[in-house]
Every structure is written in C-alpha cells, then in structure tokens.
Scaffold this motif. Structure first.
Motif, PDB file in Angstrom:
ATOM      1  N   SER A 232      -3.654   1.920  -7.455  1.00  0.00           N
ATOM      2  CA  SER A 232      -2.436   2.072  -7.142  1.00  0.00           C
ATOM      3  C   SER A 232      -2.483   0.960  -5.542  1.00  0.00           C
ATOM      4  O   SER A 232      -3.979   1.195  -5.191  1.00  0.00           O
ATOM      5  CB  SER A 232      -1.863   2.812  -7.001  1.00  0.00           C
ATOM      6  OG  SER A 232      -2.470   3.594  -6.787  1.00  0.00           O
TER       7      SER A 232
ATOM      8  N   GLU B 283      -5.979   1.665  -2.991  1.00  0.00           N
ATOM      9  CA  GLU B 283      -6.390   2.723  -3.574  1.00  0.00           C
ATOM     10  C   GLU B 283      -7.594   2.819  -4.605  1.00  0.00           C
ATOM     11  O   GLU B 283      -7.696   3.263  -5.337  1.00  0.00           O
ATOM     12  CB  GLU B 283      -5.612   3.839  -4.182  1.00  0.00           C
ATOM     13  CG  GLU B 283      -5.016   3.743  -3.114  1.00  0.00           C
ATOM     14  CD  GLU B 283      -3.697   4.770  -3.002  1.00  0.00           C
ATOM     15  OE1 GLU B 283      -3.588   6.121  -2.199  1.00  0.00           O
ATOM     16  OE2 GLU B 283      -3.618   5.404  -4.330  1.00  0.00           O
TER      17      GLU B 283
ATOM     18  N   ARG C  33      -0.922   1.841  -1.909  1.00  0.00           N
ATOM     19  CA  ARG C  33       0.153   2.617  -0.825  1.00  0.00           C
ATOM     20  C   ARG C  33       0.552   1.699  -0.130  1.00  0.00           C
ATOM     21  O   ARG C  33      -0.529   1.383   0.449  1.00  0.00           O
ATOM     22  CB  ARG C  33      -0.924   3.948  -0.601  1.00  0.00           C
ATOM     23  CG  ARG C  33       0.020   4.495   0.320  1.00  0.00           C
ATOM     24  CD  ARG C  33      -0.897   6.471   0.161  1.00  0.00           C
ATOM     25  NE  ARG C  33      -2.201   5.974   1.373  1.00  0.00           N
ATOM     26  CZ  ARG C  33      -1.641   6.156   2.783  1.00  0.00           C
ATOM     27  NH1 ARG C  33      -0.735   5.690   3.333  1.00  0.00           N
ATOM     28  NH2 ARG C  33      -2.123   5.262   3.630  1.00  0.00           N
TER      29      ARG C  33
ATOM     30  N   ASP D 241       4.781   5.427   2.655  1.00  0.00           N
ATOM     31  CA  ASP D 241       4.524   6.348   1.321  1.00  0.00           C
ATOM     32  C   ASP D 241       4.506   5.600   0.037  1.00  0.00           C
ATOM     33  O   ASP D 241       4.140   6.735  -0.875  1.00  0.00           O
ATOM     34  CB  ASP D 241       4.125   8.026   2.260  1.00  0.00           C
ATOM     35  CG  ASP D 241       3.544   7.848   3.515  1.00  0.00           C
ATOM     36  OD1 ASP D 241       2.659   7.243   3.491  1.00  0.00           O
ATOM     37  OD2 ASP D 241       4.731   8.969   3.799  1.00  0.00           O
ATOM     38  N   ASP D 242       5.337   4.946  -0.402  1.00  0.00           N
ATOM     39  CA  ASP D 242       4.659   4.525  -2.128  1.00  0.00           C
ATOM     40  C   ASP D 242       3.757   4.475  -2.515  1.00  0.00           C
ATOM     41  O   ASP D 242       3.151   3.587  -1.533  1.00  0.00           O
ATOM     42  CB  ASP D 242       5.853   3.385  -1.964  1.00  0.00           C
ATOM     43  CG  ASP D 242       7.885   3.948  -2.291  1.00  0.00           C
ATOM     44  OD1 ASP D 242       7.551   4.675  -2.053  1.00  0.00           O
ATOM     45  OD2 ASP D 242       8.379   2.358  -2.112  1.00  0.00           O
ATOM     46  N   VAL D 243       3.658   4.595  -3.620  1.00  0.00           N
ATOM     47  CA  VAL D 243       2.589   4.826  -4.139  1.00  0.00           C
ATOM     48  C   VAL D 243       3.311   3.603  -5.832  1.00  0.00           C
ATOM     49  O   VAL D 243       3.457   3.809  -6.104  1.00  0.00           O
ATOM     50  CB  VAL D 243       1.832   5.310  -4.756  1.00  0.00           C
ATOM     51  CG1 VAL D 243       0.250   5.403  -6.149  1.00  0.00           C
ATOM     52  CG2 VAL D 243       1.386   6.684  -3.193  1.00  0.00           C
TER      53      VAL D 243
ATOM     54  N   GLU E 148      -2.878   0.182   1.402  1.00  0.00           N
ATOM     55  CA  GLU E 148      -4.774   0.698   1.183  1.00  0.00           C
ATOM     56  C   GLU E 148      -4.149   0.540   0.047  1.00  0.00           C
ATOM     57  O   GLU E 148      -3.509   0.850  -0.826  1.00  0.00           O
ATOM     58  CB  GLU E 148      -4.070   2.288   1.677  1.00  0.00           C
ATOM     59  CG  GLU E 148      -5.555   2.743   2.006  1.00  0.00           C
ATOM     60  CD  GLU E 148      -5.474   3.740   2.020  1.00  0.00           C
ATOM     61  OE1 GLU E 148      -7.251   4.772   1.460  1.00  0.00           O
ATOM     62  OE2 GLU E 148      -5.298   4.661   2.118  1.00  0.00           O
TER      63      GLU E 148
END
Length: 325
Positions: A2, A66, A4, A148-150, A64
C-alpha cells in the motif's frame, strides 16, 4: 502492499477511464481529466491502459511507500521526489519499501497521474474505480484522499526478487511527454455545436479569434472561461439534451463553460462547440488563469487527428512491450 497518505494534497483521487453505460440513469461518467496521461502511466508499469491511477491536482500529496513496487508518473510536472531526490517522470521507477514520495511545486500542467504495477486494489462501482466526489461514489470511499488513508495495491511479485540499495531506480528510457502535452498556449480544436447557428456572426468570429482565460470557478465538472461575451441572434428556449465530455455551453452571461469529466448528463444552455476527443486531455492540464484558444475543424479532420493520436499510442504500446520484456 500500500501507499500511506502523509499529506493529501489539494485534490487527490482515484480515477480510471470512467463509468460508462449509465448516463441514461443519470449516473455521470467521471474518470481521468487527462486520459492520455493516465493510459501511458499504466502502460509504463505493465498494466492495462484503462486501470485506475491516482490523479494528483496542482498541490500534490506525500506518501510513504509501504512495500517495494514499480510506479510511473505522467501528466503535469508537480516536482515529484523520493527521499528528496528528483523522481524522473514518464518512465517506470522501482521504489523501495519505506521511501517517501512527495509532490511539490507545479512547474507545468495541472494534473499528474501516479500508476502502480498491478493496479490499486479498489473495488469497482458500476464497472469503474473512478471517484465521483459529488455523489460520494467509487474510488477510496467516494472521496479525495485524506491524512493516514492507506491505499492498497495489488503489487508485482517479480520485483520483490530484485535487490537494490537506493530508495529508487528509474529506467533510462522514457516516453517523450511533448508528444502528448503542449509546452505553449494550447489551441483547442472543435466541431460546431448543436446550437452553433444560433449565435451571432460576430460571436462566432470572436470565439476563434480571441484568447480566453480559465476562470478560478473551474473544477472537474467544467471549466468556466472568460473572454468576449458570446451572444445569440435571438433569445431562445432550449430543451435540455444530452451533453458529452467537451461540450461547450454558453449561459446567459456569455462566458462559455467547457463540460469535462464530472459533467452532468444533460444541459439546457446553447452549445456553440464540441471539443474534439484528441484535445480533451489538453484542457485537463490547464490551470486557472491560463489562456486558451479555439480553432474549428471538420468532422473528417477530427477523425484523422484521433486516428493519428491513437496510432502514436499503439506504437508506444509496441515499443513498451519490447522494453518491458
């Protein structure tokens, strides 16, 4: 696997080529504002060209990463970086887990497209992953991305075996962006609209002889453009009728509205023009305050221009299939 969201940017949504076949039920199409850039972004990472990508508008987000992945960024230049190193556009890029992907100052264009190999793991709604903001439909919970959505993606197992120490490695070859995006004031070509003959001769001349500016009152539904006021020969009552991507309506104030991806399904203002399919992506890359000029073409010319553009995409697909082997 994912991305982020650290910062969401001005407007970052998931878009594909649109939700088609439902306008008769009042469901709009949506989809990417610049379909050529979206298609090429997907081809660069080995996806089907209609796969969904992230559409990044003007002020970009920060992510970010991941999981190791392959990405590509096309469209407008929003100064993308990974771990503060400039990220080359219009080519596949191998990105390492933990890297920070940022979009910065908008250097050119208006919208960038971020694709990932394997595509985003987002459920389809009525056959499309596209986000329709007003209807809170599709995409990531029917809205723009937030902190903060992934955003999950399907990944690409072959790259997990590849080891490298840098935060990213970009391919040395790339697609020539100028083949698909202009570097100067774009001339937008059009066909005469349904009510073209309703307008005065002076308005028809002004429409092609004048520069118009994109208003700040513009969004994915449509661009309001300001310039000389266009006038009808006589006031007329017009029944609402179907509109399409690129229909140019003229409301009573005389300032045209170019209907775009999130347009309504019908409209009742007279239509002076219809932007040809080939040039719709050029409009999607215009920012408020930028200029635009119009040029009339025939239906035959519009068809030839479309075929030529699609041939370029076809040639690109062949070249990419060889490069990605």
């Amino acid at each position: 696997m994912s991305l982020r969201v650290i910062k969401p940017g001005l407007l970052t949504t998931i878009q594909d080529l649109g939700r088609r076949g439902f306008q008769k039920h009042g469901v709009i199409v949506s989809g990417a504002m610049d379909t050529y850039s979206l298609r090429i972004a997907n081809l660069l990472v080995g996806n089907q060209e209609g796969e969904a990508a992230l559409e990044v508008t003007l002020m970009g987000p920060t992510f970010e990463v991941e999981e190791d992945c392959v990405i590509a960024i096309t469209g407008g230049d929003l100064s993308p970086t990974i771990d503060d190193r400039t990220l080359p556009m219009w080519r596949p890029v191998y990105v390492k887990k933990g890297a920070i992907l940022r979009f910065g100052r908008c250097k050119s264009g208006c919208r960038a497209y971020l694709s990932v190999a394997g595509g985003y793991a987002i459920s389809e709604v009525l056959g499309s992953k596209s986000t329709y903001l007003r209807g809170q439909m599709g995409g990531y919970e029917g809205r723009a991305l937030q902190v903060d959505d992934v955003v999950p993606f399907n990944g690409h197992s072959t790259i997990l075996k590849h080891e490298w120490t840098e935060s990213f490695i970009a391919a040395k070859w790339f697609v020539h962006a100028k083949e698909f995006l202009p570097s100067r004031i774009p001339v937008i070509r059009f066909l005469a609209g349904s009510q073209y003959e309703y307008f005065t001769n002076s308005s028809k001349l002004q429409f092609v002889d004048s520069l118009f500016k994109v208003s700040s009152q513009s969004d994915r539904m449509g661009y309001r453009i300001s310039g000389p006021a266009l006038e009808l020969q006589h006031k007329r009552d017009i029944l609402s009728e179907a509109v399409s991507n690129g229909s140019i309506q003229v409301p009573p104030d005389g300032n045209p509205i170019v209907l775009l991806a999130d347009r309504q399904t019908t409209g009742g203002y007279p239509k002076i023009a219809q932007v040809i399919t080939t040039d719709l992506s050029l409009i999607g890359q215009l920012k408020p305050g930028e200029s635009i000029q119009f040029s009339q073409v025939t239906l035959k010319e519009a068809e030839q221009l479309y075929i030529q553009k699609e041939q370029k995409v076809k040639q690109l697909k062949v070249a990419l299939s060889l490069a990605l082997q």
